[in-house]
Motif scaffolding. Structure first.
Motif, PDB file in Angstrom:
ATOM      1  N   THR A 262     -12.052  -1.028 -14.497  1.00  0.00           N
ATOM      2  CA  THR A 262     -12.426  -1.081 -13.136  1.00  0.00           C
ATOM      3  C   THR A 262     -12.651   0.228 -12.842  1.00  0.00           C
ATOM      4  OG1 THR A 262     -10.180  -0.979 -12.417  1.00  0.00           O
ATOM      5  CG2 THR A 262     -11.387  -3.267 -12.289  1.00  0.00           C
ATOM      6  N   GLU A 263     -13.681   0.745 -11.902  1.00  0.00           N
ATOM      7  CA  GLU A 263     -13.814   2.163 -11.582  1.00  0.00           C
ATOM      8  C   GLU A 263     -13.080   2.433 -10.332  1.00  0.00           C
ATOM      9  OE1 GLU A 263     -17.523   4.686 -10.222  1.00  0.00           O
ATOM     10  OE2 GLU A 263     -17.693   3.282 -12.230  1.00  0.00           O
ATOM     11  N   GLU A 264     -12.418   3.537 -10.389  1.00  0.00           N
ATOM     12  CA  GLU A 264     -11.850   3.945  -9.010  1.00  0.00           C
ATOM     13  C   GLU A 264     -12.503   4.132  -7.930  1.00  0.00           C
ATOM     14  OE1 GLU A 264      -8.460   4.129  -8.367  1.00  0.00           O
ATOM     15  OE2 GLU A 264      -8.245   3.072 -10.147  1.00  0.00           O
ATOM     16  N   PRO A 265     -12.544   3.979  -6.702  1.00  0.00           N
ATOM     17  CA  PRO A 265     -13.293   4.314  -5.817  1.00  0.00           C
ATOM     18  C   PRO A 265     -13.317   5.856  -5.286  1.00  0.00           C
ATOM     19  CG  PRO A 265     -11.599   2.823  -4.685  1.00  0.00           C
ATOM     20  CD  PRO A 265     -11.421   2.912  -6.235  1.00  0.00           C
ATOM     21  N   ASN A 266     -14.500   6.510  -4.950  1.00  0.00           N
ATOM     22  CA  ASN A 266     -14.335   7.838  -4.886  1.00  0.00           C
ATOM     23  C   ASN A 266     -14.148   7.967  -3.189  1.00  0.00           C
ATOM     24  OD1 ASN A 266     -14.524  10.476  -5.123  1.00  0.00           O
ATOM     25  ND2 ASN A 266     -16.666  10.607  -5.532  1.00  0.00           N
ATOM     26  N   LEU A 267     -12.975   8.274  -3.076  1.00  0.00           N
ATOM     27  CA  LEU A 267     -12.322   8.187  -1.507  1.00  0.00           C
ATOM     28  C   LEU A 267     -12.693   9.814  -1.104  1.00  0.00           C
ATOM     29  CD1 LEU A 267      -9.194   6.093  -1.655  1.00  0.00           C
ATOM     30  CD2 LEU A 267     -11.726   5.658  -0.960  1.00  0.00           C
ATOM     31  N   SER A 268     -13.154  10.013   0.048  1.00  0.00           N
ATOM     32  CA  SER A 268     -13.132  11.367   0.694  1.00  0.00           C
ATOM     33  C   SER A 268     -11.523  11.790   0.996  1.00  0.00           C
ATOM     34  CB  SER A 268     -13.764  11.471   1.940  1.00  0.00           C
ATOM     35  OG  SER A 268     -13.260  10.706   3.103  1.00  0.00           O
ATOM     36  N   ALA A 269     -11.332  13.018   1.329  1.00  0.00           N
ATOM     37  CA  ALA A 269     -10.197  13.478   1.772  1.00  0.00           C
ATOM     38  C   ALA A 269      -9.501  12.884   2.856  1.00  0.00           C
ATOM     39  CB  ALA A 269     -10.258  15.012   1.830  1.00  0.00           C
ATOM     40  N   ARG A 270     -10.574  12.704   3.971  1.00  0.00           N
ATOM     41  CA  ARG A 270     -10.025  12.188   5.300  1.00  0.00           C
ATOM     42  C   ARG A 270      -9.592  10.798   4.823  1.00  0.00           C
ATOM     43  NH1 ARG A 270      -9.369  13.634   9.711  1.00  0.00           N
ATOM     44  NH2 ARG A 270     -10.870  15.408   9.731  1.00  0.00           N
ATOM     45  N   GLU A 271     -10.163   9.818   4.020  1.00  0.00           N
ATOM     46  CA  GLU A 271     -10.033   8.622   3.722  1.00  0.00           C
ATOM     47  C   GLU A 271      -8.535   8.430   2.794  1.00  0.00           C
ATOM     48  OE1 GLU A 271     -14.654   6.535   3.167  1.00  0.00           O
ATOM     49  OE2 GLU A 271     -13.733   7.817   1.623  1.00  0.00           O
TER      50      GLU A 271
ATOM     51  N   ALA B 241       2.025  24.039  10.234  1.00  0.00           N
ATOM     52  CA  ALA B 241       0.975  24.949  10.050  1.00  0.00           C
ATOM     53  C   ALA B 241       0.178  24.918   8.822  1.00  0.00           C
ATOM     54  CB  ALA B 241       1.049  26.269  10.645  1.00  0.00           C
ATOM     55  N   GLU B 242       1.133  25.059   7.516  1.00  0.00           N
ATOM     56  CA  GLU B 242       0.616  24.853   6.422  1.00  0.00           C
ATOM     57  C   GLU B 242      -0.080  23.567   5.952  1.00  0.00           C
ATOM     58  OE1 GLU B 242       3.575  24.642   2.811  1.00  0.00           O
ATOM     59  OE2 GLU B 242       3.944  26.829   3.710  1.00  0.00           O
ATOM     60  N   LEU B 243       0.698  22.378   6.271  1.00  0.00           N
ATOM     61  CA  LEU B 243       0.153  21.226   6.063  1.00  0.00           C
ATOM     62  C   LEU B 243      -1.212  20.849   6.550  1.00  0.00           C
ATOM     63  CD1 LEU B 243       3.464  18.820   6.136  1.00  0.00           C
ATOM     64  CD2 LEU B 243       1.938  19.441   4.218  1.00  0.00           C
ATOM     65  N   LEU B 244      -1.194  21.577   8.098  1.00  0.00           N
ATOM     66  CA  LEU B 244      -2.451  21.169   8.708  1.00  0.00           C
ATOM     67  C   LEU B 244      -3.452  22.147   8.189  1.00  0.00           C
ATOM     68  CD1 LEU B 244      -1.445  21.122  12.416  1.00  0.00           C
ATOM     69  CD2 LEU B 244      -2.159  19.182  11.052  1.00  0.00           C
ATOM     70  N   ARG B 245      -3.181  23.299   7.805  1.00  0.00           N
ATOM     71  CA  ARG B 245      -4.211  24.159   7.085  1.00  0.00           C
ATOM     72  C   ARG B 245      -4.694  23.382   5.942  1.00  0.00           C
ATOM     73  NH1 ARG B 245      -1.785  28.459   8.236  1.00  0.00           N
ATOM     74  NH2 ARG B 245      -0.135  28.410   6.700  1.00  0.00           N
ATOM     75  N   ARG B 246      -3.744  22.876   5.072  1.00  0.00           N
ATOM     76  CA  ARG B 246      -4.258  22.179   3.941  1.00  0.00           C
ATOM     77  C   ARG B 246      -5.016  21.068   4.146  1.00  0.00           C
ATOM     78  NH1 ARG B 246      -5.940  22.505  -0.912  1.00  0.00           N
ATOM     79  NH2 ARG B 246      -5.524  20.907  -2.215  1.00  0.00           N
ATOM     80  N   MET B 247      -4.731  20.134   5.112  1.00  0.00           N
ATOM     81  CA  MET B 247      -5.717  19.032   5.461  1.00  0.00           C
ATOM     82  C   MET B 247      -7.218  19.658   5.915  1.00  0.00           C
ATOM     83  SD  MET B 247      -5.484  16.201   8.781  1.00  0.00           S
ATOM     84  CE  MET B 247      -5.951  17.649   9.774  1.00  0.00           C
ATOM     85  N   HIS B 248      -7.081  20.602   6.715  1.00  0.00           N
ATOM     86  CA  HIS B 248      -8.528  21.261   6.982  1.00  0.00           C
ATOM     87  C   HIS B 248      -9.295  21.630   5.848  1.00  0.00           C
ATOM     88  CE1 HIS B 248      -7.974  20.596  11.306  1.00  0.00           C
ATOM     89  NE2 HIS B 248      -6.776  21.320  11.556  1.00  0.00           N
ATOM     90  N   GLU B 249      -8.762  22.403   4.791  1.00  0.00           N
ATOM     91  CA  GLU B 249      -9.210  22.759   3.835  1.00  0.00           C
ATOM     92  C   GLU B 249      -9.706  21.635   3.066  1.00  0.00           C
ATOM     93  OE1 GLU B 249      -6.426  24.952   1.642  1.00  0.00           O
ATOM     94  OE2 GLU B 249      -6.463  26.759   3.112  1.00  0.00           O
TER      95      GLU B 249
END
Length: 163
Positions: A2-11, A145-153
């Motif tokens: 099975t092929e893993e679905p390609n999820l976006s970072a937001r997903e 702030a570090e985690l939010l910055r990483r999420m935005h990146e």
């Protein structure tokens, strides 16, 4: 195969459930139970004191009960979260600790001045608690702030998140 679905970072971020690890959930339950027990204990002592109490004693019992209820609320809030918190829980806990430290130090300093006892030891010990709570608050804000910055990146770099 099975092929893993390609999820976006937001997903990927949205699929981070449960948002709290087992350890964090245990800590949340501990905060809730300890806060509730402390509130019940303080309120029971306050209610069961014989005779009229001085105004500052009523204030002390009220503040103690309020802080315990704040920790109860924090534990309940944390347990009900089903989304990634990005260290918001740490920021809230740090501010509760800082508020309790500052209020307790100020109250004890007022009592020391009123009684004419040593203000310096009270301020020294209280200052240590306030400094520790402040350091934890700064650390919690930096981590968030570090985690939010990483999420935005991650979401900015992900072409699928710009749909």
């Amino acid at each position: 195969m099975t092929e893993e679905p390609n999820l976006s970072a937001r997903e990927l971020i949205e699929q981070l459930t449960p948002a709290l690890s087992r350890r964090r959930r245990v800590q949340a339950v501990a905060a809730l139970v300890a806060g509730l027990a402390g509130a019940v204990f303080a309120a029971t002592l306050w209610w069961s004191e014989p005779g009229p109490l001085p105004g500052r004693t009523h204030l002390a019992f009220a503040v103690l009960t309020a802080f315990c209820l704040a920790w109860t609320g924090y534990g309940g809030w944390l347990l009900t979260r089903r989304v990634p918190l990005f260290a918001t829980d740490r920021v809230v806990a740090a501010w509760l600790g800082l508020a309790a430290s500052v209020t307790t130090t100020a109250g004890l300093a007022a009592v020391a001045v009123q009684r004419g006892t040593g203000l310096a030891p009270t301020l020294a010990v209280g200052g240590l608690f306030v400094a520790a709570a402040l350091a934890l608050a700064v650390r919690a804000h930096h981590r968030r702030a570090e985690l939010l910055r990483r999420m935005h990146e991650l979401t900015r770099a992900d072409p699928a998140s710009s749909d």
